[in-house]
Design a protein around this motif. Structure first.
Motif, PDB file in Angstrom:
ATOM      1  N   ILE A 201      11.644  -4.056  -7.603  1.00 43.28           N
ATOM      2  CA  ILE A 201      12.770  -3.865  -6.474  1.00 43.28           C
ATOM      3  C   ILE A 201      12.983  -2.661  -6.786  1.00 43.28           C
ATOM      4  N   PHE A 202      13.944  -2.082  -7.861  1.00 46.09           N
ATOM      5  CA  PHE A 202      13.299  -0.710  -8.265  1.00 46.09           C
ATOM      6  C   PHE A 202      13.320   0.264  -6.931  1.00 46.09           C
ATOM      7  N   SER A 203      11.472   0.183  -7.987  1.00 45.33           N
ATOM      8  CA  SER A 203      10.473   1.407  -6.896  1.00 45.33           C
ATOM      9  C   SER A 203      10.651   1.540  -5.683  1.00 45.33           C
ATOM     10  N   ALA A 204      10.609  -0.549  -4.809  1.00 48.57           N
ATOM     11  CA  ALA A 204      10.748  -0.416  -3.054  1.00 48.57           C
ATOM     12  C   ALA A 204      11.718   0.054  -3.015  1.00 48.57           C
ATOM     13  N   LEU A 205      12.737   0.558  -3.742  1.00 49.54           N
ATOM     14  CA  LEU A 205      14.479   0.490  -2.850  1.00 49.54           C
ATOM     15  C   LEU A 205      14.097   1.954  -2.674  1.00 49.54           C
ATOM     16  N   ALA A 206      13.708   2.578  -3.762  1.00 50.07           N
ATOM     17  CA  ALA A 206      14.273   4.363  -3.809  1.00 50.07           C
ATOM     18  C   ALA A 206      12.910   5.139  -3.382  1.00 50.07           C
TER      19      ALA A 206
ATOM     20  N   ASP B 266       0.634  -1.072   0.371  1.00 50.48           N
ATOM     21  CA  ASP B 266      -0.080   0.095   0.249  1.00 50.48           C
ATOM     22  C   ASP B 266       0.877   1.334   0.087  1.00 50.48           C
ATOM     23  N   ASN B 267       2.044   0.977  -0.753  1.00 54.89           N
ATOM     24  CA  ASN B 267       2.689   2.093  -0.564  1.00 54.89           C
ATOM     25  C   ASN B 267       2.830   3.050  -2.123  1.00 54.89           C
ATOM     26  N   LEU B 268       2.054   3.950  -1.582  1.00 45.95           N
ATOM     27  CA  LEU B 268       2.223   5.362  -3.034  1.00 45.95           C
ATOM     28  C   LEU B 268       3.319   5.193  -3.378  1.00 45.95           C
ATOM     29  N   TYR B 269       4.635   5.700  -2.939  1.00 51.51           N
ATOM     30  CA  TYR B 269       5.769   5.984  -3.646  1.00 51.51           C
ATOM     31  C   TYR B 269       6.182   4.993  -4.828  1.00 51.51           C
ATOM     32  N   VAL B 270       5.963   3.514  -4.183  1.00 52.12           N
ATOM     33  CA  VAL B 270       6.247   2.677  -5.160  1.00 52.12           C
ATOM     34  C   VAL B 270       5.485   2.537  -6.410  1.00 52.12           C
ATOM     35  N   THR B 271       3.558   2.841  -6.122  1.00 55.64           N
ATOM     36  CA  THR B 271       3.478   2.746  -7.027  1.00 55.64           C
ATOM     37  C   THR B 271       3.709   3.904  -8.812  1.00 55.64           C
ATOM     38  N   ILE B 272       3.287   5.101  -7.645  1.00 56.50           N
ATOM     39  CA  ILE B 272       4.199   6.209  -8.879  1.00 56.50           C
ATOM     40  C   ILE B 272       5.481   5.922  -9.308  1.00 56.50           C
ATOM     41  N   LEU B 273       6.630   5.319  -8.906  1.00 58.85           N
ATOM     42  CA  LEU B 273       8.102   4.843  -8.919  1.00 58.85           C
ATOM     43  C   LEU B 273       7.669   3.934 -10.165  1.00 58.85           C
ATOM     44  N   ASP B 274       7.138   2.827  -9.881  1.00 56.54           N
ATOM     45  CA  ASP B 274       6.669   1.843 -11.068  1.00 56.54           C
ATOM     46  C   ASP B 274       6.632   2.099 -11.883  1.00 56.54           C
TER      47      ASP B 274
ATOM     48  N   ARG C  93      23.638   6.193  -1.793  1.00 59.99           N
ATOM     49  CA  ARG C  93      24.936   5.308  -2.856  1.00 59.99           C
ATOM     50  C   ARG C  93      23.577   4.597  -3.640  1.00 59.99           C
ATOM     51  N   TRP C  94      22.173   4.387  -3.191  1.00 57.59           N
ATOM     52  CA  TRP C  94      21.517   3.405  -3.331  1.00 57.59           C
ATOM     53  C   TRP C  94      20.330   4.208  -4.461  1.00 57.59           C
ATOM     54  N   LEU C  95      20.154   5.656  -4.229  1.00 55.54           N
ATOM     55  CA  LEU C  95      19.692   6.469  -4.959  1.00 55.54           C
ATOM     56  C   LEU C  95      20.355   6.450  -6.393  1.00 55.54           C
ATOM     57  N   LYS C  96      21.517   6.461  -6.333  1.00 54.95           N
ATOM     58  CA  LYS C  96      22.233   6.722  -7.072  1.00 54.95           C
ATOM     59  C   LYS C  96      22.292   5.279  -8.111  1.00 54.95           C
ATOM     60  N   TYR C  97      22.680   4.411  -7.480  1.00 54.29           N
ATOM     61  CA  TYR C  97      22.718   2.772  -8.050  1.00 54.29           C
ATOM     62  C   TYR C  97      21.003   3.061  -9.313  1.00 54.29           C
ATOM     63  N   VAL C  98      20.313   3.129  -7.951  1.00 51.64           N
ATOM     64  CA  VAL C  98      18.793   2.692  -8.923  1.00 51.64           C
ATOM     65  C   VAL C  98      18.584   3.674 -10.214  1.00 51.64           C
ATOM     66  N   PHE C  99      18.703   4.878  -9.758  1.00 49.71           N
ATOM     67  CA  PHE C  99      19.010   5.857 -10.627  1.00 49.71           C
ATOM     68  C   PHE C  99      19.517   5.626 -12.477  1.00 49.71           C
ATOM     69  N   ILE C 100      20.890   5.010 -11.454  1.00 53.86           N
ATOM     70  CA  ILE C 100      22.146   5.322 -13.386  1.00 53.86           C
ATOM     71  C   ILE C 100      21.430   3.720 -13.533  1.00 53.86           C
TER      72      ILE C 100
END
Length: 342
Positions: free
Chosen positions: A225-230, A209-217, A274-281
């Motif tokens: 996985i990337f959406s959840a981590l970000a 039920d995380n709204l951010y995960v739904t939007i980023l996906d 470093r996690w967000l850098k990894y995700v976006f790259i």
């Protein structure tokens, strides 16, 4: 009000207790146990509030949870910025603890954002999944090394560890020790795959039920996985006033040196998440294949610079898109890319 400067270590901490006038009442070593700090709280206080500061480090979460359970308001300090403010020629635990207490009393502590406990636990779950994937990759590389050493010709498949490739590996009989090693590594690979599936099921359960995960996906290049981590690393997008601040937090802006009217841009800044850098790259590579907008953006910069610069530029662009979507709480919509012209 009492201010506690905590210079913590694995088994003990140096604790400096300072009042509002700057007088140090206690500066001693304490065991990192709830009983010890409960006793300290009772000793200091009738109704006097307590505030503590600890530096972010390997085990800061353990101390933060302990103080949260006791009921002590705790600030987590950025270690590099504290060092810049309070650098000294003489370094000692008691001096460090007293310095931290002074900075807290003067409201000069460079704070680190601390998400709620449930978010911290979910972040640990995602990081566990990435750790398992890293072990899986290492195991696959060792299997390839065993096969190459034995001069075995592999089937012409896209993925050696897919359905056809796995069937070939299980049927493969190598002589001597190599055969035993191959069998052992295949068993480890199977166990890791099962653990990864189980962890991903946990991720789906806790972030359903995380709204951010739904939007980023909905962003190009992002998956579950990337959406959840970000989403967990961002926690709250409103703590970033601008998209440039968010890109800086992600470590996606170049270092800048300006002197004498000349400006030089170097490598990406070494700080940042470093996690967000990894995700976006990492998300930028599949985004080139799946999104016309991202492909056009990448190709325009690649034509003027090179591929490495272009992929980082696209990663920053994705971070800006993510910022806008999260701020406005809306899904990503693909639009035609219109290049900037003077």
């Amino acid at each position: 009000m009492y201010y506690l400067g905590i210079d913590y270590h694995k088994r003990f901490s140096q604790v400096a207790v300072m009042d509002e006038k700057g007088k140090v009442h206690i500066n001693c070593r304490m065991v990192n146990e709830k009983v010890s700090f409960d006793a300290l709280k009772r000793r200091l206080n009738g109704n006097e509030p307590l505030k503590a500061v600890i530096e972010a480090g390997r085990n800061w979460g353990m101390m933060y949870d302990l103080f949260e359970e006791i009921g002590i308001d705790t600030t987590v300090a950025h270690p590099l910025k504290v060092r810049a403010i309070a650098d000294a020629k003489i370094k000692h635990d008691s001096i460090d603890a007293r310095t931290l207490a002074h900075l807290l009393r003067a409201d000069l502590v460079p704070e680190v954002h601390v998400p709620p406990k449930d978010i911290r636990e979910q972040k640990n779950l995602l990081r566990h999944r990435f750790w398992l994937v890293k072990l899986q990759t290492m195991t696959k590389n060792r299997i390839r090394q065993i096969i190459d050493k034995s001069h075995v010709r592999t089937p012409d498949v896209t993925d050696l560890f897919g359905k056809t490739g796995t069937k070939f590996l299980k049927a493969l009989k190598l002589p001597g020790i190599d055969g035993k090693l191959l069998k052992d590594h295949l068993e480890i690979l199977y166990e890791l795959s099962e653990h990864i599936k189980k962890t991903e099921a946990w991720v789906d359960e806790v972030l359903n039920d995380n709204l951010y995960v739904t939007i980023l996906d909905t962003l190009p290049g992002f998956g579950k996985i990337f959406s959840a981590l970000a989403a967990l690393e961002i926690d709250n997008i409103n703590r970033f006033p601008t998209k440039a601040k968010f890109a800086s937090y992600c470590g996606l802006i170049p270092s800048t040196f300006a002197s004498g009217g000349k400006v030089y841009h170097g490598n990406l800044i070494p700080t940042g998440n470093r996690w967000l850098k990894y995700v976006f790259i990492e998300a930028s590579w599949p985004a080139i294949r799946t999104s016309n907008y991202c492909r056009a953006y990448f190709n325009r910069i690649k034509y003027r610079k090179d591929g490495n610069v272009a992929i980082v530029a696209l990663a920053r662009r994705l971070s800006e898109i993510a910022y806008k979507c999260l701020k406005e709480k809306r899904y990503y919509e693909e639009r035609p890319y219109i290049p900037y012209t003077r």
